[in-house]
Design a protein around this motif. Structure first.
Motif, PDB file in Angstrom:
ATOM      1  N   SER A   1       0.836  -1.210   0.000  1.00 41.75           N
ATOM      2  CA  SER A   1       0.000   0.000   0.000  1.00 41.75           C
ATOM      3  C   SER A   1       0.863   1.248   0.000  1.00 41.75           C
ATOM      4  N   ILE A   2       1.895   1.253   0.810  1.00 43.38           N
ATOM      5  CA  ILE A   2       2.768   2.434   0.891  1.00 43.38           C
ATOM      6  C   ILE A   2       3.442   2.692  -0.452  1.00 43.38           C
ATOM      7  N   ARG A   3       3.908   1.614  -1.089  1.00 44.26           N
ATOM      8  CA  ARG A   3       4.546   1.790  -2.401  1.00 44.26           C
ATOM      9  C   ARG A   3       3.550   2.329  -3.429  1.00 44.26           C
ATOM     10  N   ARG A   4       2.310   1.837  -3.375  1.00 44.85           N
ATOM     11  CA  ARG A   4       1.285   2.320  -4.296  1.00 44.85           C
ATOM     12  C   ARG A   4       0.947   3.783  -4.028  1.00 44.85           C
ATOM     13  N   TRP A   5       0.834   4.137  -2.755  1.00 43.36           N
ATOM     14  CA  TRP A   5       0.529   5.530  -2.411  1.00 43.36           C
ATOM     15  C   TRP A   5       1.642   6.465  -2.874  1.00 43.36           C
ATOM     16  N   ARG A   6       2.890   6.006  -2.726  1.00 40.72           N
ATOM     17  CA  ARG A   6       4.008   6.829  -3.187  1.00 40.72           C
ATOM     18  C   ARG A   6       3.962   7.028  -4.697  1.00 40.72           C
ATOM     19  N   ARG A   7       3.578   5.993  -5.438  1.00 39.14           N
ATOM     20  CA  ARG A   7       3.432   6.132  -6.890  1.00 39.14           C
ATOM     21  C   ARG A   7       2.329   7.120  -7.228  1.00 39.14           C
ATOM     22  N   ARG A   8       1.220   7.018  -6.489  1.00 36.84           N
ATOM     23  CA  ARG A   8       0.110   7.943  -6.732  1.00 36.84           C
ATOM     24  C   ARG A   8       0.548   9.386  -6.464  1.00 36.84           C
ATOM     25  N   LEU A   9       1.271   9.592  -5.395  1.00 36.53           N
ATOM     26  CA  LEU A   9       1.750  10.928  -5.041  1.00 36.53           C
ATOM     27  C   LEU A   9       2.667  11.468  -6.140  1.00 36.53           C
ATOM     28  N   ALA A  10       3.611  10.643  -6.594  1.00 38.00           N
ATOM     29  CA  ALA A  10       4.540  11.081  -7.633  1.00 38.00           C
ATOM     30  C   ALA A  10       3.789  11.427  -8.918  1.00 38.00           C
ATOM     31  N   ASP A  11       2.791  10.614  -9.282  1.00 43.51           N
ATOM     32  CA  ASP A  11       2.031  10.878 -10.515  1.00 43.51           C
ATOM     33  C   ASP A  11       1.223  12.161 -10.422  1.00 43.51           C
ATOM     34  N   GLU A  12       0.634  12.402  -9.248  1.00 45.11           N
ATOM     35  CA  GLU A  12      -0.141  13.646  -9.070  1.00 45.11           C
ATOM     36  C   GLU A  12       0.762  14.869  -9.206  1.00 45.11           C
ATOM     37  N   ARG A  13       1.958  14.780  -8.657  1.00 36.70           N
ATOM     38  CA  ARG A  13       2.894  15.900  -8.771  1.00 36.70           C
ATOM     39  C   ARG A  13       3.289  16.126 -10.229  1.00 36.70           C
ATOM     40  N   GLU A  14       3.513  15.028 -10.972  1.00 39.17           N
ATOM     41  CA  GLU A  14       3.868  15.163 -12.385  1.00 39.17           C
ATOM     42  C   GLU A  14       2.715  15.773 -13.178  1.00 39.17           C
ATOM     43  N   GLU A  15       1.484  15.342 -12.894  1.00 42.90           N
ATOM     44  CA  GLU A  15       0.327  15.901 -13.602  1.00 42.90           C
ATOM     45  C   GLU A  15       0.199  17.394 -13.337  1.00 42.90           C
ATOM     46  N   ALA A  16       0.440  17.800 -12.093  1.00 42.32           N
ATOM     47  CA  ALA A  16       0.387  19.232 -11.780  1.00 42.32           C
ATOM     48  C   ALA A  16       1.440  19.994 -12.582  1.00 42.32           C
ATOM     49  N   ARG A  17       2.630  19.394 -12.730  1.00 42.78           N
ATOM     50  CA  ARG A  17       3.687  20.038 -13.524  1.00 42.78           C
ATOM     51  C   ARG A  17       3.270  20.160 -14.991  1.00 42.78           C
ATOM     52  N   VAL A  18       2.606  19.135 -15.510  1.00 43.67           N
ATOM     53  CA  VAL A  18       2.139  19.183 -16.903  1.00 43.67           C
ATOM     54  C   VAL A  18       1.225  20.381 -17.110  1.00 43.67           C
ATOM     55  N   TYR A  19       0.229  20.538 -16.229  1.00 38.88           N
ATOM     56  CA  TYR A  19      -0.746  21.614 -16.416  1.00 38.88           C
ATOM     57  C   TYR A  19      -0.131  22.982 -16.176  1.00 38.88           C
ATOM     58  N   ARG A  20       0.794  23.087 -15.231  1.00 38.90           N
ATOM     59  CA  ARG A  20       1.451  24.379 -15.009  1.00 38.90           C
ATOM     60  C   ARG A  20       2.350  24.729 -16.194  1.00 38.90           C
ATOM     61  N   SER A  21       3.005  23.724 -16.774  1.00 39.68           N
ATOM     62  CA  SER A  21       3.850  23.973 -17.951  1.00 39.68           C
ATOM     63  C   SER A  21       3.008  24.397 -19.141  1.00 39.68           C
ATOM     64  N   LEU A  22       1.857  23.760 -19.330  1.00 43.44           N
ATOM     65  CA  LEU A  22       0.957  24.159 -20.407  1.00 43.44           C
ATOM     66  C   LEU A  22       0.418  25.569 -20.178  1.00 43.44           C
ATOM     67  N   ALA A  23       0.072  25.866 -18.922  1.00 42.61           N
ATOM     68  CA  ALA A  23      -0.472  27.196 -18.602  1.00 42.61           C
ATOM     69  C   ALA A  23       0.549  28.293 -18.869  1.00 42.61           C
ATOM     70  N   ALA A  24       1.832  27.986 -18.649  1.00 41.07           N
ATOM     71  CA  ALA A  24       2.887  28.985 -18.851  1.00 41.07           C
ATOM     72  C   ALA A  24       2.993  29.407 -20.314  1.00 41.07           C
ATOM     73  N   ARG A  25       2.491  28.585 -21.225  1.00 43.19           N
ATOM     74  CA  ARG A  25       2.577  28.877 -22.657  1.00 43.19           C
ATOM     75  C   ARG A  25       1.258  29.390 -23.221  1.00 43.19           C
ATOM     76  N   ARG A  26       0.315  29.703 -22.315  1.00 45.99           N
ATOM     77  CA  ARG A  26      -0.988  30.188 -22.765  1.00 45.99           C
ATOM     78  C   ARG A  26      -1.359  31.457 -22.013  1.00 45.99           C
ATOM     79  N   SER A  27      -2.461  32.058 -22.414  1.00 41.81           N
ATOM     80  CA  SER A  27      -2.935  33.270 -21.753  1.00 41.81           C
ATOM     81  C   SER A  27      -4.451  33.234 -21.677  1.00 41.81           C
ATOM     82  N   GLY A  28      -5.009  34.173 -20.931  1.00 50.61           N
ATOM     83  CA  GLY A  28      -6.456  34.307 -20.851  1.00 50.61           C
ATOM     84  C   GLY A  28      -7.141  33.139 -20.172  1.00 50.61           C
ATOM     85  N   GLU A  29      -8.316  32.788 -20.694  1.00 54.31           N
ATOM     86  CA  GLU A  29      -9.164  31.781 -20.071  1.00 54.31           C
ATOM     87  C   GLU A  29      -8.503  30.406 -20.034  1.00 54.31           C
TER      88      GLU A  29
END
Length: 373
Positions: A10-38
């Motif tokens: 369970s701990i190993r799975r939770w750590r994977r979930r945590l790492a993936d959530e952090r990566e997904e947040a980076r994806v959206y922040r990186s995309l947002a940095a290249r866009r504007s407005g809505e």
């Protein structure tokens, strides 16, 4: 002992979930940095939601959080692509990543968080759809042009080879097919897109017609017929016309000065925006023609390359078929990714159709070659 093993898993799975959530947040922040407005605000909202999910796993792990880990390889690739490109291609990949969320069967995930992930998929799908609409005209011409060039010129080359003609003739035929096909595709795409834009322009409501609304006879008028001609039901059309005319009655002394305040004039910007969106989806005739010409030529060059570098016989044929097969799979996979679908089935479908058409032409070449001989 079994409980400890289960806890460790369970701990190993939770750590994977945590790492993936952090990566997904980076994806959206990186995309947002290249866009504007809505779009930028929407992407930042998704990033904040993924960071909120990451905090859930942090709280669940507590002291067992361990060192900071990296997410899955595909997510790390997505982050790198988002930082460098931020294109609709990356959004399509993000949409597919959201669709593969394991949260709906993970017992450690609250129902609210699983629902969040499902909604995230729909948000990304809508953003990707905007991007697809912006590039659809040129992209359609590019994909069709490349595929036509690959398949038609491979078929042409194999047909000539099947007729037992020399490598020099094959090479000349291939380049002639490239030039003729590219010019034909470019001209045809230009005419097609221009004609479609002209049809859209002819169907767009005339904004000047709204200026006469204040002058209509309030007792007998054809305004309801206009709404019905645009596809509205008879009762709804009459209701809308009556509502507009009631407003005109209350402002009739000032109708000439205040006609800009009527709902129909307000709808003018809306109609113009809709027409503009339609034209954007269709694309520019010149851009579509250039894309079609360039991609057809690029695709048609691939079957000829082995002969152009001096290969002959079976080696040249095999090299040509392999190169075209790889290119067909690449275009099929690209279309699959951009449509939010699995790329491999689309790649294999493209390969089967393209090589099937070329094989038929080769067999016809063999048949006619034997007949002539």
């Amino acid at each position: 002992m079994q409980d400890k093993i289960s806890d460790g898993r369970s701990i190993r799975r939770w750590r994977r979930r945590l790492a993936d959530e952090r990566e997904e947040a980076r994806v959206y922040r990186s995309l947002a940095a290249r866009r504007s407005g809505e779009e930028r605000e929407i992407l930042l909202g998704l990033a904040e939601a993924e960071e909120r999910h990451a905090r859930y796993w942090e709280d669940l792990l507590g002291d067992e959080i361990g060192r900071q880990r990296r997410g899955q390889f595909r997510m790390r690739v997505l982050v790198a692509l988002a930082r460098r490109f931020g294109s609709v291609f990356v959004l399509a990949l993000a949409q597919r990543a959201e669709s593969r969320s394991p949260y709906h069967y993970d017992q450690d995930v609250p129902a609210s968080m699983a629902a969040d992930e499902r909604i995230h998929e729909e948000v990304v799908r809508a953003l990707a759809a905007r991007g697809r609409a912006r590039v659809s005209g040129s992209f359609r011409a590019a994909v069709f042009g490349a595929n036509d060039g690959l398949v038609s010129n491979l078929a042409l080359v194999l047909g000539v080879i099947g007729g037992n003609l020399s490598s020099e003739v094959v090479l000349l035929t291939g380049f002639a097919g490239l030039l003729a096909g590219a010019l034909s595709m470019g001209a045809g795409e230009y005419i097609s897109v221009r004609s479609q834009r002209e049809l859209l322009a002819a169907a767009t409501p005339d904004p000047q017609a709204r200026a006469v609304v204040p002058h209509l006879d309030v007792d007998a008028n054809e305004l309801a017929l206009v709404y019905r001609a645009r596809g509205m039901a008879e009762a709804e059309a009459q209701r809308r016309a009556d509502a507009l005319l009631r407003q005109l009655r209350s402002t009739l002394p000032h109708a000439h000065q205040e006609s800009d305040a009527t709902p129909e004039v307000g709808r003018g910007a809306e109609v113009s925006a809709e027409a503009s969106d339609d034209h954007e989806v269709v694309g520019s005739g010149a851009k579509a023609a250039v894309s079609s010409f360039a991609f057809f030529a690029s695709g048609a060059l691939i079957p000829v390359l082995p002969f152009a570098v001096g290969l002959t016989g079976v080696v040249a044929i095999v090299a040509s078929v392999v190169l075209v097969g790889l290119a067909l799979m690449l275009t099929g996979a690209t279309v699959g990714v951009l449509s939010g679908a699995a790329p491999l089935p689309r790649a294999l479908r493209q390969l089967a159709i393209g090589l099937g058409a070329a094989a038929v032409t080769y067999l016809l070449g063999v048949l006619f070659g034997a007949t002539i001989g």
